[in-house]
Design an enzyme around this catalytic site. Structure first.
Site, mmCIF file in Angstrom:
data_model
loop_
_atom_site.group_PDB
_atom_site.id
_atom_site.type_symbol
_atom_site.label_atom_id
_atom_site.label_comp_id
_atom_site.label_asym_id
_atom_site.label_seq_id
_atom_site.Cartn_x
_atom_site.Cartn_y
_atom_site.Cartn_z
ATOM 1 N N GLU A 177 0.818 -1.232 0.000
ATOM 2 C CA GLU A 177 0.000 0.000 0.000
ATOM 3 C C GLU A 177 0.843 1.270 0.000
ATOM 4 O O GLU A 177 1.234 1.768 1.051
ATOM 5 C CB GLU A 177 -0.936 0.005 1.225
ATOM 6 C CG GLU A 177 -1.828 1.246 1.266
ATOM 7 C CD GLU A 177 -2.807 1.272 2.438
ATOM 8 O OE1 GLU A 177 -2.753 0.383 3.299
ATOM 9 O OE2 GLU A 177 -3.620 2.206 2.468
ATOM 10 N N LYS A 219 -2.351 -1.932 -3.235
ATOM 11 C CA LYS A 219 -3.425 -1.111 -2.642
ATOM 12 C C LYS A 219 -3.054 0.364 -2.781
ATOM 13 O O LYS A 219 -2.435 0.952 -1.891
ATOM 14 C CB LYS A 219 -3.611 -1.502 -1.172
ATOM 15 C CG LYS A 219 -4.650 -0.686 -0.439
ATOM 16 C CD LYS A 219 -5.080 -1.325 0.868
ATOM 17 C CE LYS A 219 -6.002 -0.404 1.640
ATOM 18 N NZ LYS A 219 -6.684 -1.072 2.744
HETATM 19 P P1 13P Z 1 -9.333 3.892 4.132
HETATM 20 O O1 13P Z 1 -10.192 3.184 3.105
HETATM 21 O O2 13P Z 1 -10.141 4.472 5.259
HETATM 22 O O3 13P Z 1 -8.363 4.835 3.522
HETATM 23 O O4 13P Z 1 -8.487 2.767 4.857
HETATM 24 C C1 13P Z 1 -7.883 1.810 4.082
HETATM 25 C C2 13P Z 1 -6.642 1.386 4.725
HETATM 26 O O5 13P Z 1 -6.463 0.242 5.051
HETATM 27 C C3 13P Z 1 -5.599 2.404 4.951
HETATM 28 O O6 13P Z 1 -4.407 1.772 5.328
#
Ligand code: 13P
Length: 343
Positions: A177, A219
């Site tokens: 991510e 992500k």
């Molecule tokens: P949000 O969808 O609230 O941004 O959270 C996703 C997430 O896992 C952030 O690390």
């Protein structure tokens, strides 16, 4: 763990019509979320809230995996069943957030690097034994005056790649991510520019660390205008810019791109995903969701910390999950959104 098992899990996490629920808020973040409904962040309140989310009847029709926080992976349902087992009985994979947070990057004012590599190999072994089958690590890239810097992007990309390699070694699918924040008044073009440099650096580092692209999920943020930008890009523009950026920078071997919502409203996050999937772009990866706030916010509000509100909160979560499931095939509509009124 063989490569095929990881590829199978990665593909199952982005199976048709399904996506991930991110419920892995750190101690600080869950405290803020619970404070918004005037509930103190006690261990029992956190447990009860997460139990409410994952026992939503029918949720496994739309949710393939739930990302948990360390504490939650060890907690039990009121009847004594460990929470990862509550999920596996529904055919839902347990995921676990394994980074230890974004910390100030030295000699880079306003920027952070995500930490958590020390001791990670041992923690991953334990998480696997506790039932986790996938992991998450969030890197944060901030747009501002003169930032992000190359040193910030590369330090975060390197940590993401080291984490992903360790995760795969432990038999856990890494959800990689790199989040370019939507905080600020930057345009969608600036978001695109920073996101492409970030993605390029992340996939370069993953390659350098011998991470097999078929065994990870990405992500990322969507290409979106900064929250305070006076000109806000429309749904179609966000969808087109996002898909264009990933087509240029995300290898075809990656099974799926699972978006974060990052502060978008729940309906905007669904509409953007829907528009991307409605485009006939011939993209090689699945485009899915791994939303935290955009799935949970209305359910959290309805729950308000009271056991008697659990059925209503669960109906609301079910509805959001169903709308996002429809967005996976471009079939989300205003009519479907309004069906909640019938709840
Ligand atoms: P949000 O969808 O609230 O941004 O959270 C996703 C997430 O896992 C952030 O690390």
């Amino acid at each position: 763990m063989n490569a095929n098992a990881l590829e199978t899990t990665a593909k199952a996490l982005v199976a048709e019509g399904k996506g991930i629920l991110a419920a892995d808020e750190s101690a600080g973040s869950i405290e803020k979320r619970l404070a918004s409904i005037n509930i103190p962040s006690t261990e029992e309140n956190r447990r009860a809230y997460r139990e409410m989310l994952i026992t939503t009847p029918g949720i496994s029709d739309f949710i393939s995996g739930v990302i948990l926080f360390d504490e939650t992976l060890r907690q039990k349902k009121e009847d004594g069943t460990p929470l990862p087992e509550v999920l596996s009985r529904q055919g839902i994979f347990s995921g676990i957030k394994v980074d230890t947070g974004a910390k100030p990057l030295p000699r880079a004012p306003g920027e952070t690097v995500t930490e958590g590599l020390d001791g990670l190999r041992g923690r991953l072994e334990e998480y696997f034994a506790l039932g986790a089958r996938f992991t998450k690590w969030r890197a944060v890239i901030t747009i501002g005056d003169g930032i992000p810097s190359k040193q910030c992007i590369d330090a975060n990309a390197d940590a993401l790649a080291r984490y992903a390699a360790l995760s795969i070694e432990a038999g856990l699918v890494p959800v990689v991510e790199p989040e370019v924040l939507m905080d600020g008044d930057h345009t969608i073009e600036r978001c695109y520019q920073v996101s492409e440099v970030t993605l390029h650096s992340v996939f370069h580092s993953l390659f350098e660390q011998h991470v097999p692209f078929g065994q990870i999920l990405l992500k990322p943020n969507m290409m979106i205008s900064g929250k305070d930008c006076p000109v806000q890009a429309g749904v179609q523009e966000v969808a087109e810019a996002s898909v264009r950026c990933y087509l240029r920078h995300v290898p075809a071997a990656v099974p799926g791109i699972v978006f974060l919502s990052g502060g978008q409203s729940d309906e905007a996050a669904t509409a953007h995903l829907n528009a991307m999937n409605a485009m006939d772009a011939g993209h090689p990866w699945q485009l899915s969701f791994s939303y935290g706030r955009a799935l949970q916010a209305p359910a959290l509000k309805a729950w308000a910390g009271s056991a008697e509100n659990v059925p209503l909160a669960q109906k609301i979560l079910f509805h959001r999950a169903r709308c996002n499931s429809a967005a996976r095939s471009g079939s989300y509509s205003e009519e479907l959104e309004k069906e909640l009124a019938a709840v």
